[in-house]
Design a protein around this motif. Structure first.
Motif, PDB file in Angstrom:
ATOM      1  N   TRP A   1       0.862  -1.194   0.000  1.00  0.00           N
ATOM      2  CA  TRP A   1       0.000   0.000   0.000  1.00  0.00           C
ATOM      3  C   TRP A   1       0.893   1.238   0.000  1.00  0.00           C
ATOM      4  N   PHE A   2       0.469   2.274  -0.716  1.00  0.00           N
ATOM      5  CA  PHE A   2       1.174   3.554  -0.638  1.00  0.00           C
ATOM      6  C   PHE A   2       0.184   4.694  -0.824  1.00  0.00           C
ATOM      7  N   GLY A   3       0.490   5.827  -0.195  1.00  0.00           N
ATOM      8  CA  GLY A   3      -0.360   7.001  -0.277  1.00  0.00           C
ATOM      9  C   GLY A   3       0.400   8.189  -0.834  1.00  0.00           C
ATOM     10  N   VAL A   4      -0.271   8.946  -1.711  1.00  0.00           N
ATOM     11  CA  VAL A   4       0.328  10.122  -2.338  1.00  0.00           C
ATOM     12  C   VAL A   4      -0.623  11.296  -2.141  1.00  0.00           C
ATOM     13  N   VAL A   5      -0.072  12.460  -1.847  1.00  0.00           N
ATOM     14  CA  VAL A   5      -0.884  13.676  -1.712  1.00  0.00           C
ATOM     15  C   VAL A   5      -0.352  14.721  -2.681  1.00  0.00           C
ATOM     16  N   GLY A   6      -1.251  15.614  -3.107  1.00  0.00           N
ATOM     17  CA  GLY A   6      -0.851  16.655  -4.035  1.00  0.00           C
ATOM     18  C   GLY A   6      -0.747  16.169  -5.465  1.00  0.00           C
ATOM     19  N   VAL A   7      -1.426  15.066  -5.761  1.00  0.00           N
ATOM     20  CA  VAL A   7      -1.449  14.520  -7.117  1.00  0.00           C
ATOM     21  C   VAL A   7      -2.909  14.253  -7.474  1.00  0.00           C
ATOM     22  N   PRO A   8      -3.311  14.427  -8.723  1.00  0.00           N
ATOM     23  CA  PRO A   8      -4.716  14.177  -9.068  1.00  0.00           C
ATOM     24  C   PRO A   8      -5.137  12.747  -8.742  1.00  0.00           C
TER      25      PRO A   8
END
Length: 279
Positions: A86-93
């Motif tokens: 699992w991974f989380g990204v912020v500031g990306v559509p």
């Protein structure tokens, strides 16, 4: 495999990386030689993480979480990838190009690296997940090893990709890396400090991530009909962030409690509650 060879020859003026380097369409996650997930826990636990991953400083349209998805990280070795649980990204559509569901996560196309990665330990991957492999041949790749068209793929056949730990720490520089073992129910969290991961002390098996305004911790409860310790996100007040299903259940329970309170007050006032509510 690719519709045309990479790297694409540059023009004057130069074309952007989105035009000249492989995209998720060239590098999908599906691999016919690696079908399915390793076990049911590796399917359920990432679901709960995604359902409760709601950083308050970002709108839902700028939050993405990936599960068992290929993560391509090195433009010099375009086939090299890792596959975090699992991974989380912020500031990306949320959607690729704001229109497409992702087939993989290609960092040189996205322009934003994951902020947090979670690996679920299993006996076969534990050493790699914790950076304990000591194979001296698996060193970080040196830059500048690309040649003309076709030479990139040939070079990749001769080099060994770096370890998962090294990719997360030294290449992607993921700020927070967490590992959880369902066999020992132990959560370990590493924070990037000074270019290297340092393990954090976790009182009550919880960690607060200030840049996300979210906390990650172990919760005893039922998810998808299974009662056990789960990894999930909590808010600034220490409350577990609810899934959509849990919110609906909470609203229904609240409405029922209000109804029962009204019925009791009506009866205490000598009013026929059934006639009052159904009349």
């Amino acid at each position: 495999m690719f519709p045309f060879k990479y790297p694409v020859p540059q023009t004057d003026p130069p074309r952007s990386p989105r035009e000249t380097l492989p995209t998720m369409y060239d590098l999908p996650s599906e691999d016919p030689e690696e079908p399915g997930l390793p076990d049911e826990f590796h399917d359920l636990q990432p679901q709960l993480l995604s359902l409760t991953f709601r950083p308050r400083n970002y709108p839902a349209s700028e939050i993405f979480s990936g599960t068992d998805m290929n993560l391509y990280y090195d433009v010099q070795h375009i086939l090299w990838h890792k596959r975090p649980d699992w991974f989380g990204v912020v500031g990306v559509p949320r959607l690729y190009d704001r229109s497409e569901l992702r087939m993989s996560y290609v960092t040189w196309q996205e322009g934003v690296n994951p902020f947090v990665i979670v690996e679920l330990l299993s006996p076969g991957t534990e050493k790699e997940d914790l950076g304990e492999n000591t194979d001296e041949e698996k060193l970080l790749p040196q830059s500048g090893n690309t040649g003309g068209n076709g030479q990139v793929l040939e070079a990749e056949m001769k080099e060994e990709p770096p370890r998962k730990w090294d990719v997360y720490e030294q290449i992607l520089r993921v700020p927070v890396y967490a590992v959880f073992s369902r066999y020992t129910n132990k959560l370990r969290v590493f924070e990037l400090k000074g270019g290297h991961y340092q393990e954090l002390e976790l009182p009550e098996s919880r960690v607060w991530i200030s840049d996300l305004s979210l906390g990650l911790g172990l919760w005893q409860g039922e998810f998808q009909g299974i009662d056990r310790l789960w990894l999930r996100w909590y808010d600034v007040d220490g409350n577990w962030i609810l899934t959509e299903v849990e919110q609906q259940r909470q609203r229904a329970e609240s409405a029922e409690a209000q109804l029962q309170y009204l019925i009791r007050r009506l009866r205490e006032s000598g009013i026929d509650a059934d006639r009052f509510l159904n009349g």
